[in-house]
Design an enzyme around this catalytic site. Structure first.
Site, PDB file in Angstrom:
ATOM      1  N   LYS A   1      10.885  10.522   6.899  1.00 31.39           N
ATOM      2  CA  LYS A   1      11.118   9.200   6.312  1.00 31.39           C
ATOM      3  C   LYS A   1      10.015   8.872   5.300  1.00 31.39           C
ATOM      4  O   LYS A   1       8.933   9.485   5.355  1.00 31.39           O
ATOM      5  CB  LYS A   1      11.140   8.149   7.422  1.00 31.39           C
ATOM      6  CG  LYS A   1       9.833   8.091   8.196  1.00 31.39           C
ATOM      7  CD  LYS A   1       9.980   7.295   9.476  1.00 31.39           C
ATOM      8  CE  LYS A   1       8.651   7.217  10.191  1.00 31.39           C
ATOM      9  NZ  LYS A   1       8.789   7.058  11.637  1.00 31.39           N
TER      10      LYS A   1
ATOM     11  N   TYR B   1     -15.663  -4.594 -13.618  1.00 29.61           N
ATOM     12  CA  TYR B   1     -15.173  -5.959 -13.745  1.00 29.61           C
ATOM     13  C   TYR B   1     -16.008  -6.971 -12.958  1.00 29.61           C
ATOM     14  O   TYR B   1     -16.441  -6.679 -11.841  1.00 29.61           O
ATOM     15  CB  TYR B   1     -13.725  -6.051 -13.223  1.00 29.61           C
ATOM     16  CG  TYR B   1     -12.695  -5.496 -14.175  1.00 29.61           C
ATOM     17  CD1 TYR B   1     -12.553  -6.000 -15.471  1.00 29.61           C
ATOM     18  CD2 TYR B   1     -11.846  -4.473 -13.767  1.00 29.61           C
ATOM     19  CE1 TYR B   1     -11.600  -5.483 -16.335  1.00 29.61           C
ATOM     20  CE2 TYR B   1     -10.883  -3.960 -14.617  1.00 29.61           C
ATOM     21  CZ  TYR B   1     -10.769  -4.468 -15.904  1.00 29.61           C
ATOM     22  OH  TYR B   1      -9.819  -3.966 -16.739  1.00 29.61           O
TER      23      TYR B   1
HETATM   24  C1  LIG Z   1       8.214   7.716  12.541  1.00 25.92           C
HETATM   25  C2  LIG Z   1       8.824   7.960  13.837  1.00 25.92           C
HETATM   26  C3  LIG Z   1       8.410   9.004  14.656  1.00 25.92           C
HETATM   27  C4  LIG Z   1       7.249   9.897  14.330  1.00 25.92           C
HETATM   28  O1  LIG Z   1       6.051   9.263  14.686  1.00 25.92           O
HETATM   29  P1  LIG Z   1       4.626   9.975  14.578  1.00 25.92           P
HETATM   30  O2  LIG Z   1       3.705   9.091  15.272  1.00 25.92           O
HETATM   31  O3  LIG Z   1       4.342  10.101  13.132  1.00 25.92           O
HETATM   32  O4  LIG Z   1       4.800  11.303  15.222  1.00 25.92           O
HETATM   33  C5  LIG Z   1       9.112   9.241  15.821  1.00 25.92           C
HETATM   34  N1  LIG Z   1      10.142   8.461  16.183  1.00 25.92           N
HETATM   35  C6  LIG Z   1      10.544   7.401  15.445  1.00 25.92           C
HETATM   36  C7  LIG Z   1      11.686   6.596  15.914  1.00 25.92           C
HETATM   37  C8  LIG Z   1       9.895   7.115  14.257  1.00 25.92           C
HETATM   38  O5  LIG Z   1      10.292   6.083  13.517  1.00 25.92           O
END
Ligand SMILES: *Cc1c(COP(=O)(O)O)cnc(C)c1O
Length: 814
Positions: free
Chosen positions: A483, A709
């Site tokens: 994702k 800045y």
């Molecule tokens: C992002 C996600 C993961 C992975 O999590 P990590 O801590 O990066 O391993 C697993 N399950 C769901 C539902 C997620 O959204």
């Protein structure tokens, strides 16, 4: 090699089923990297992790007609089988026989470090003197060595092979197959020592390789090695090399003296050679090369010529984004047949793209006719759409190439022709001998020459996945979460790589992310965690599998399935709420859910939940409660549906901390990058991302001068400021200016001073002797991603996903 199937069966005492007259020229054991199926036999190797037999069908799918295996499989018409008792034993028997057929001088290299470099350098130095064959890459194991030996043919005068061992007793087995005339022992270090009870045991095992050697060339700086070899092999010709003056070949120069030439003593004779790189490893490897060249009778002038043209051994293939949506693969390994094959294997992974090749003269010299014939064969099997040949020699063989072929005498002629400008949406492999400076083509074709890059090491990603897999049962499936553009690393590139390595499932947040992967050729099942109502069509059109977390989503999505007239039982995933309080069905919803599902044409592929605190040791009790609720609910669901969907609840830290609750699948995310809160696991992981840039300008400022800045920082002393071309628009939080954040230059950390600007920031480097153009590390190992996240007051997840898309992603893979 070149044997018929019958000959192979006879040599190795195996059973032949099928055609005995097929010619075999190659043996492949990885079904994913078969580069040409004609003349190739597939060997099903069973390792502790994998049964090779399960890949037989995929090898057959790639067009393989000969299978070497312990068992014959069903439903495989037209396949010729060679049935063996043990695949490794088979390889060794064949290699041993093969070796005895030829009369060539052999060099065997063992040691803990430096084997591959010494082998490559010897090859670079010797191929012009003798017809030389060598192990490809670092093929030195019980499998790699026999495969390397099978590359020998009647033309070869000299063979250089690496011999590796990983546990006691292995060298005896290696030596039974390959007993070199000249044995080389490079540095003995701790690299492989873990399986050995002591350094002595390691040395005892290594030197077994030299049992039948006439000459032994060894690094004599280690006292144990020095004494042991002198006692055990006093009747052989021994040549020791090293830094200590007791060695037959040693340094004769004080290295603090910066003269460009270095003096060596070889059995009392002085030899002076130019060596530019003077780190210990380089010098030690160079000493070894000099000793071998001397022993093979090259005169000092020749040796001088060879040593000054040694090139660094670069084992990486670099993939970068090109103009016009092309992908460029720049292979900077030296150009020979082996590296050509390796590059061809590498680009197979990008199978969805049309592919073109830029190829230069090989500088191997001898017998160019048969060399280019083989080059053309390999190239033709690859089905490139266009081939660009560069160099006065290779262009003469244009007619051998079947693709649309263009010829040029030089690299600049190729660039000036603008033929490359016509290519769009393709993969372009650049494969050139050094002197053709093929990097110029890369620079010409590369998208936006930014100096700021996010480098993703895919080897490290794979390593990290395997570390997590080692905590799981072999049959447990793995979903990789890609994702948010794979946590900022590049959604497609990661997905493509993971697909190639047989990941079971991919997970994305939104339908568009999944559709994008499908459009680019990803075929692995993809779960979409946030199926928004407007995206149901996309989900269905691209075969994506929605997470169903409420009755509302279930009804609406089902309605859309009916609307579109979808007949099949559509795959969905049921999300259970167990304590995260985000999305999901609760325990009390289950009866109704089961009723509804049973009336619908859907297939629940999996049922899952998410842990809120798998990385928080104090919340163990809460986590177990979540898992218990999940377990109960999943069971209820299975019973109600009358079949068993896959169950999964663990994310990365869940895998590490609750492996006993792995159920049928786990979902890995941040672990792929090399992050873990568990120090024991963290130690085993490799860092997979580096965020780097270079210094644009260095300027001296006076005590009291203000930087940037709003004049927020004033120099406390006279100092030097390095300006770097990265700012908050690249994803560096503005709040880490004014000495809150640091960057690494030449392995030292220096503070960011002044406010971070949109596209730049300033670093106080004091009196450090950095130069403009030097590399600057935003994070990789110093500072680490965790340390950098600390400056920003956040977690690595947020840092990675905040790096803006204008930062070019570069992928590294062996
Ligand atoms: C992002 C996600 C993961 C992975 O999590 P990590 O801590 O990066 O391993 C697993 N399950 C769901 C539902 C997620 O959204």
């Amino acid at each position: 090699m070149n044997y018929t199937t019958r000959e192979i069966a006879e040599i190795t005492d195996s059973q032949l089923i099928g055609d005995g007259n097929i010619c075999v020229k190659n043996i492949a054991f990885d079904s994913r990297t078969i580069y040409s199926s004609a003349d190739t036999a597939f060997l099903a190797l069973n390792t502790s992790k994998n049964s090779g037999e399960k890949y037989i069908y995929s090898a057959i799918e790639k067009g393989i007609k000969i299978i070497i295996s312990r068992h014959q499989l069903h439903d495989t018409p037209d396949i010729t089988w060679i049935i063996v008792r043990d695949a490794i034993q088979f390889l060794k028997q064949l290699a041993k026989y093969h070796l005895t057929r030829f009369n060539l001088q052999t060099i065997g290299i063992t040691g803990s470090n430096g084997k591959t470099i010494v082998k490559e350098w010897l090859y670079q130095s010797l191929f012009g003197e003798f017809a030389t064959v060598k192990s490809p890459k670092s093929f030195n194991s019980q499998i790699g060595l026999p495969l390397s030996l099978l590359e020998i043919n009647e033309k070869h005068e000299l063979g250089i092979f690496e011999v590796g061992i990983s546990k006691p007793g292995e060298m005896k087995l290696q030596e039974e197959v390959f007993s070199p005339n000249i044995g080389i022992l490079t540095h003995i270090g701790s690299a492989h020592a873990s399986n050995f009870s002591s350094e002595e045991e390691l040395i005892e095992d290594k030197i077994l390789l030299f049992r039948n050697s006439t000459t032994i060339i060894f690094n004599g700086d280690n006292d144990l090695v020095f004494n042991r070899i002198n006692v055990e092999f006093s009747s052989k010709r021994l040549i020791s090399y090293g830094f200590k003056s007791r060695n037959d070949l040693h340094l004769n120069t004080d290295l603090k003296n910066k003269k460009s030439e270095i003096s060596f003593k070889y059995f009392g004779e002085e030899i002076i050679l130019p060596i530019y790189q003077r780190d210990e490893a380089t010098l030690s490897n160079a000493l070894c090369i000099i000793a071998v060249l001397k022993e093979l009778g090259l005169n000092n002038e020749k040796i001088r010529e060879k040593i000054s043209s040694l090139r660094p051994v670069e084992m990486r293939l670099e993939s970068v984004t090109g103009l016009r949506n092309n992908v460029l693969i720049n292979d900077s390994f030296n150009l020979d047949l082996d590296s050509l094959k390796i590059a061809f294997q590498f680009i197979k992974e990008y199978k969805k793209k049309r592919q073109s090749l830029v190829l230069t003269d090989f500088v191997e010299g001898k017998d160019s006719e048969s060399l280019y014939l083989r080059v053309a064969q390999l190239t033709n099997a690859q089905h490139f759409s266009k081939v660009f040949l560069v160099g006065e020699e290779i262009v003469q063989y244009e007619s051998l190439f079947e693709a649309e072929t263009f010829t040029f005498n030089s690299t600049s002629e190729l660039i000036d022709s603008h033929q490359l400008d016509q290519i769009e949406n393709e993969l372009i492999l650049l494969k050139g001998a050094r002197k053709f400076e093929i990097e110029k083509v890369k620079n010409y074709l590369e998208l936006q020459k930014h100096d700021t890059i996010l480098e993703v090491n895919l080897n490290a990603v794979l390593h990290n996945i395997n570390v997590h897999k080692s905590l799981l049962k072999p049959e447990t499936k793995m979903m990789a979460m890609v994702k948010a553009n794979s946590y900022g690393l590049g959604g497609y590139e990661m997905a493509e790589f993971l697909q190639h390595h047989h990941i079971d499932y991919l997970g994305v947040a939104f339908a568009d992310e999944g559709a994008d992967l499908r459009k680019k050729g990803i075929t692995v099942p993809i779960m979409v965690m946030n199926p928004e109502q407007h995206s149901y069509d996309t989900i269905i059109d691209y075969d994506l599998e929605p997470e169903i977390y409420s009755f509302r989503v279930l009804e609406l999505f089902y309605h859309q399935l009916r609307q579109k007239g979808i007949q099949k039982k559509y795959p969905i995933h049921i999300k259970l709420e167990t304590g995260m309080h985000r999305l999901g069905f609760k325990e009390e919803d289950l009866d109704e859910l089961i009723q509804k599902l049973n009336k619908m044409e859907v297939k629940v592929e999996s049922v899952f939940s998410h842990l809120s605190s798998s990385d928080v040791p104090e919340e163990k009790e809460y986590t177990f409660e979540q898992i218990e609720i999940f377990c109960k609910s999943a069971e209820l669901l299975s019973k109600g549906l009358n079949y068993n969907p896959l169950r999964h609840i663990l994310n990365t830290s869940g895998i590490v901390n609750y492996p006993e609750c792995q159920f049928d699948m786990v979902r890995i995310g941040i672990g792929m990058v090399g992050i873990s809160a568990n120090p024991k696991i963290k130690k085993q992981l490799k860092n997979a991302v580096s965020f780097k840039t270079v210094i644009s300008q260095i300027s001296a400022v006076k005590k009291g001068d203000s930087i940037g800045y709003s004049r927020k920082y004033r120099a406390e002393n006279d100092t030097c400021i390095a300006t770097i071309p990265v700012g908050y628009a690249d994803g560096i939080p503005r709040l880490i200016g004014n000495e809150l954040g640091k960057v690494g230059i030449n392995k030292t950390l220096f503070p960011i001073v002044g406010n971070v600007c949109m596209d730049m920031m300033m670093i106080n480097i004091g009196t450090h002797p950095a130069r403009e153009g030097d590399e600057v590390i935003i994070f990789n190992s110093n500072p680490t991603l965790e340390e950098f996240s600390g400056y920003c007051g956040t977690i690595p997840y947020e840092v990675l996903t905040s790096i803006s898309s204008r930062v070019k992603r570069i992928y590294i893979k062996d």
